[in-house]
Design a protein around this motif. Structure first.
Motif, PDB file in Angstrom:
ATOM      1  N   LEU A  30       0.838  -1.197   0.000  1.00 61.08           N
ATOM      2  CA  LEU A  30       0.000   0.000   0.000  1.00 61.08           C
ATOM      3  C   LEU A  30       0.873   1.248   0.000  1.00 61.08           C
ATOM      4  O   LEU A  30       1.928   1.271   0.647  1.00 61.08           O
ATOM      5  CB  LEU A  30      -0.884   0.039   1.250  1.00 61.08           C
ATOM      6  N   PRO A  31       0.449   2.297  -0.674  1.00 60.88           N
ATOM      7  CA  PRO A  31       1.146   3.576  -0.523  1.00 60.88           C
ATOM      8  C   PRO A  31       1.008   4.070   0.920  1.00 60.88           C
ATOM      9  O   PRO A  31       0.078   3.683   1.636  1.00 60.88           O
ATOM     10  CB  PRO A  31       0.407   4.503  -1.486  1.00 60.88           C
ATOM     11  N   ALA A  32       1.908   4.904   1.346  1.00 62.62           N
ATOM     12  CA  ALA A  32       1.762   5.524   2.664  1.00 62.62           C
ATOM     13  C   ALA A  32       0.486   6.350   2.684  1.00 62.62           C
ATOM     14  O   ALA A  32       0.082   6.917   1.667  1.00 62.62           O
ATOM     15  CB  ALA A  32       2.965   6.401   2.962  1.00 62.62           C
ATOM     16  N   PRO A  33      -0.204   6.398   3.823  1.00 61.15           N
ATOM     17  CA  PRO A  33      -1.443   7.173   3.882  1.00 61.15           C
ATOM     18  C   PRO A  33      -1.203   8.641   3.556  1.00 61.15           C
ATOM     19  O   PRO A  33      -0.258   9.256   4.053  1.00 61.15           O
ATOM     20  CB  PRO A  33      -1.921   6.983   5.325  1.00 61.15           C
ATOM     21  N   ALA A  34      -2.049   9.197   2.710  1.00 56.73           N
ATOM     22  CA  ALA A  34      -1.933  10.587   2.296  1.00 56.73           C
ATOM     23  C   ALA A  34      -2.592  11.497   3.329  1.00 56.73           C
ATOM     24  O   ALA A  34      -3.040  11.053   4.392  1.00 56.73           O
ATOM     25  CB  ALA A  34      -2.582  10.765   0.921  1.00 56.73           C
ATOM     26  N   GLU A  35      -2.681  12.765   3.025  1.00 55.44           N
ATOM     27  CA  GLU A  35      -3.293  13.758   3.908  1.00 55.44           C
ATOM     28  C   GLU A  35      -4.691  13.316   4.319  1.00 55.44           C
ATOM     29  O   GLU A  35      -5.550  13.043   3.485  1.00 55.44           O
ATOM     30  CB  GLU A  35      -3.374  15.107   3.199  1.00 55.44           C
ATOM     31  N   GLY A  36      -4.897  13.207   5.634  1.00 50.65           N
ATOM     32  CA  GLY A  36      -6.217  12.866   6.156  1.00 50.65           C
ATOM     33  C   GLY A  36      -6.587  11.400   6.071  1.00 50.65           C
ATOM     34  O   GLY A  36      -7.726  11.036   6.389  1.00 50.65           O
TER      35      GLY A  36
END
Length: 347
Positions: A30-36
């Motif tokens: 998974l990509p790192a969690p984005a803003e929010g």
């Protein structure tokens, strides 16, 4: 905590309009969690009628293939992105997301998270995440049925129907529920009077139970039977349609049956008989995102409180491991189960 560490996720992919055994398994970082955003470790997701329509390319406004199905999910936050409260990590939440739930881990907007009480297990909470909100809003926001009223629930053995029966009984409303004969005893235990939906005179049997008409009919079937559901209403009654199960196997444009249904419901509202007809859309009002999330969170919290108190008992038809998602989908489509098929991480 904020995370830059990759999370390995196992996902079930719907590659196109395939049979249940055509689902594919994908493993990726998974990509790192984005803003929010947060990373949610799935503890329970489920099979709803939406996925059954999506795999036929029949769900209104579904995304293009391929995608990961999964309308709702319950899980624990394992990481938070920038702008998401780090205190969310380690806590359990439910979220309604439309797609993406059939995965071991997934990215979720923090604003979509609804806390799950400690005393409610993940599979139970998942069973009411979308179904409970749907039932609550149709009964109390759309139809606004009062204590002492009488309603008809088509498919009282289903995921939404079984919750709707219990919410209505808790509110002091009489319920007539349709189901196959094998489920009649359970429908009675939930507090409804059962009628066999396979009986050729089903509507006449309902009419005998409520000769003066009913206050509301909740119809997920659509099609030709919708006219007969409309005729069951007393003056001032409300028809709430929330699906078109009768057309799920029809070929052609997925939007056409829904648009025809919209037109019919709209026209009925102009008849001089005091009745009203509505199509329930779970996602209505999402353009005003903050208000939509507040309403959803408040309604789901109400349902979860009733579950925690024992006033509502969600019906779990089966718990199936994520790796066997194809079997879970086939079981849900078999029309033999009572309640909702829930997908869990492993055996």
């Amino acid at each position: 905590m904020n995370s830059t560490i990759a999370t390995r996720a196992t996902e079930i992919v719907l590659p196109g309009a395939v049979e249940p055994d055509g689902l594919q398994v994908r493993v990726r970082d998974l990509p790192a969690p984005a803003e929010g955003q947060v990373v949610l470790r799935m503890e329970a997701t489920g099979v709803s009628f939406a996925e059954q329509q999506m795999r036929r390319a029949k769900y209104y406004d579904q995304p293009p293939f391929p995608f990961v199905p999964g309308y709702d999910v319950v899980g624990t936050v394992t990481a938070t992105g920038p702008g998401a409260d780090p205190a969310l990590a380690g806590r359990r939440f439910a979220a309604v997301i439309k797609i993406g739930g059939w995965a071991s881990h997934l990215l979720v907007e923090a604003g979509d998270l609804v806390p799950v009480p400690d005393e409610v297990d993940a599979a139970t909470a998942e069973t009411v995440a979308v179904n409970g909100v749907t039932a609550w809003q149709m009964l109390h926001r759309t139809a606004k049925v009062r204590t002492g009223g009488t309603i008809v629930v088509l498919g009282a053995n289903g995921g939404v129907g079984s919750i709707l029966v219990q919410l209505a009984r808790h509110a002091g409303i009489t319920v007539i529920g349709t189901a196959s004969a094998r489920h009649h005893e359970t429908v009675r235990e939930l507090g409804a009077t059962p009628v066999d939906y396979r009986h050729p005179d089903m509507y006449e049997q309902i009419r005998k139970l409520a000769p003066e008409g009913v206050d509301a009919v909740f119809d997920h079937v659509g099609g030709p039977g919708l006219v007969r559901s409309w005729r069951l209403l007393r003056r001032g009654g409300t028809l709430v349609n929330y699906g078109s199960a009768s057309s799920k196997n029809e070929k052609g444009n997925a939007s056409l049956p829904v648009l025809k249904l919209f037109a019919r419901l709209l026209a009925w509202n102009y008849l001089p008989n005091g009745k009203s007809a509505h199509f329930y859309n779970f996602w209505a009002g999402r353009r005003r995102l903050a208000a939509f999330r507040g309403r959803l969170s408040g309604d789901l919290t109400q349902v979860l409180r009733l579950v925690a108190a024992g006033a509502v008992t969600p019906q779990i038809a089966a718990r199936v491991p994520l790796a066997d998602a194809a079997a879970a989908l086939a079981l849900a489509e078999s029309r033999t189960v009572f309640g909702k098929v829930v997908i869990v991480p492993g055996a």
